[in-house]
Write an enzyme that holds these catalytic residues in place. Structure first.
Site, mmCIF file in Angstrom:
data_model
loop_
_atom_site.group_PDB
_atom_site.id
_atom_site.type_symbol
_atom_site.label_atom_id
_atom_site.label_comp_id
_atom_site.label_asym_id
_atom_site.label_seq_id
_atom_site.Cartn_x
_atom_site.Cartn_y
_atom_site.Cartn_z
ATOM 1 N N ASP A 148 0.784 -1.245 0.000
ATOM 2 C CA ASP A 148 0.000 0.000 0.000
ATOM 3 C C ASP A 148 0.820 1.302 0.000
ATOM 4 O OD1 ASP A 148 -1.918 -1.938 0.241
ATOM 5 O OD2 ASP A 148 -2.694 -1.282 2.177
ATOM 6 N N GLU A 199 -4.609 -0.814 -1.325
ATOM 7 C CA GLU A 199 -5.905 -0.890 -0.641
ATOM 8 C C GLU A 199 -6.859 0.032 -1.386
ATOM 9 O OE1 GLU A 199 -5.944 0.027 3.576
ATOM 10 O OE2 GLU A 199 -8.134 0.059 3.619
ATOM 11 N N LYS A 226 -6.652 -4.757 -3.097
ATOM 12 C CA LYS A 226 -7.271 -5.496 -1.975
ATOM 13 C C LYS A 226 -8.272 -4.590 -1.262
ATOM 14 C CE LYS A 226 -3.501 -4.499 1.335
ATOM 15 N NZ LYS A 226 -4.217 -3.576 2.208
ATOM 16 N N LYS A 264 -7.647 -4.896 4.932
ATOM 17 C CA LYS A 264 -6.327 -4.549 5.462
ATOM 18 C C LYS A 264 -5.335 -5.664 5.122
ATOM 19 C CE LYS A 264 -8.131 -0.870 7.262
ATOM 20 N NZ LYS A 264 -8.126 0.333 6.402
ATOM 21 N N VAL A 301 3.250 0.331 4.167
ATOM 22 C CA VAL A 301 2.517 1.077 5.204
ATOM 23 C C VAL A 301 1.100 0.529 5.340
ATOM 24 C CG1 VAL A 301 3.864 3.144 4.818
ATOM 25 C CG2 VAL A 301 1.748 2.847 3.530
ATOM 26 N N THR A 302 0.503 0.772 6.529
ATOM 27 C CA THR A 302 1.182 1.183 7.744
ATOM 28 C C THR A 302 1.555 -0.069 8.548
ATOM 29 O OG1 THR A 302 -0.887 1.378 9.017
ATOM 30 C CG2 THR A 302 -0.129 3.357 7.888
ATOM 31 N N CYS A 344 -2.099 -2.524 7.763
ATOM 32 C CA CYS A 344 -2.101 -3.464 6.636
ATOM 33 C C CYS A 344 -0.868 -4.360 6.589
ATOM 34 C CB CYS A 344 -2.274 -2.699 5.328
ATOM 35 S SG CYS A 344 -3.949 -2.015 5.199
ATOM 36 N N GLN A 352 8.653 -13.816 21.489
ATOM 37 C CA GLN A 352 8.343 -15.229 21.714
ATOM 38 C C GLN A 352 8.948 -16.121 20.623
ATOM 39 O OE1 GLN A 352 4.159 -15.791 23.352
ATOM 40 N NE2 GLN A 352 3.905 -13.836 22.283
#
Ligand code: C5J
Length: 221
Positions: A24, A72, A129, A132, A157-158, A162, A202
């Site tokens: 995007d 987007e 798309k 997001k 971005v961002t 997204c 993790q």
């Protein structure tokens, strides 16, 4: 096999099975008068990463690896824009309203296009798309399967909207995902930092992060 000196540990990838996804980098998010600005954001923050994203694109082009650009945007009749999305918040202009770069976030309007510095080259994929995440309501899964892609490098971005949504969708689909830290940006620096921390926490629960320099070095090695 190549290795990127990434966080939280090395990212190992086979170039023949790796693609770049640039999310995007559109005028509507990066230039004044677009969707990002209608929501009250400082779009100047996003503009600053354009040269770094251009370097990452150049590295993938030099290596001959697949590149996918996403945008987007919505159909002109808004049939793919849920009222919940269009009605959310208090923007100065809503999706589909006429603005200085044409109708906000509508496919084919100047604002929905990628900034000229990062325009797709022939042979690169441009994927529109409505959501997001780039896997929702698009042929992205099929495009990656056709090419035997298992590893994805992300930019764009961002970071926490997204980019992170798409990276999480990809991770759930079994892709090994790395985000280029300095080729992504948020309107909220603290959200960018939190997203990077969440992604690599993790033991790379969503994926890896590395700088464009580190990705370039690995591609050249
Ligand atoms: C947003 C995006 N922030 N590309 N879109 O609405 O992250």
């Amino acid at each position: 096999m190549k290795i990127i000196a990434a966080q939280p540990f090395d990212f190992t990838f086979e170039p023949a099975h790796t693609a770049l996804i640039v999310i995007d980098m559109q005028r509507d998010f990066i230039e004044p008068g677009g969707f990002g600005a209608t929501l009250g954001n400082d779009v100047g923050l996003l503009k600053k990463i354009v040269p770094t994203v251009a370097r990452l694109l150049a590295a993938f082009r030099a290596a001959g690896l697949p590149i996918i650009h996403t945008r987007e945007c919505h159909r002109s009749d808004l049939s793919d824009c849920p009222p919940a999305k269009r009605g959310r918040g208090t923007p100065s202009l809503r999706i589909g309203d006429p603005g200085p770069m044409g109708r906000i976030l509508i496919a084919g309007e100047p604002g929905a296009d990628i900034v000229p510095e990062l325009a797709a080259k022939p042979g690169e994929i441009v994927l529109d798309k409505p959501g997001k995440g780039a896997f929702y309501a698009t042929p992205l899964s099929a495009i990656l399967a056709e090419r035997g892609i298992t590893h994805l490098v992300f930019a764009g971005v961002t970071t926490e909207v997204c980019v992170q949504t798409t990276m999480r969708e990809a991770n759930d689909r079994g892709f090994e995902c790395l985000l280029a830290e300095d080729a992504t940006e948020s309107y909220f620096p603290e959200f960018k930092k939190a997203a990077l921390d969440m992604i690599r926490a993790q033991g790379a629960i969503v994926g890896w992060t590395a700088t464009v320099d580190q990705v370039e070095r690995a591609l050249r090695s």
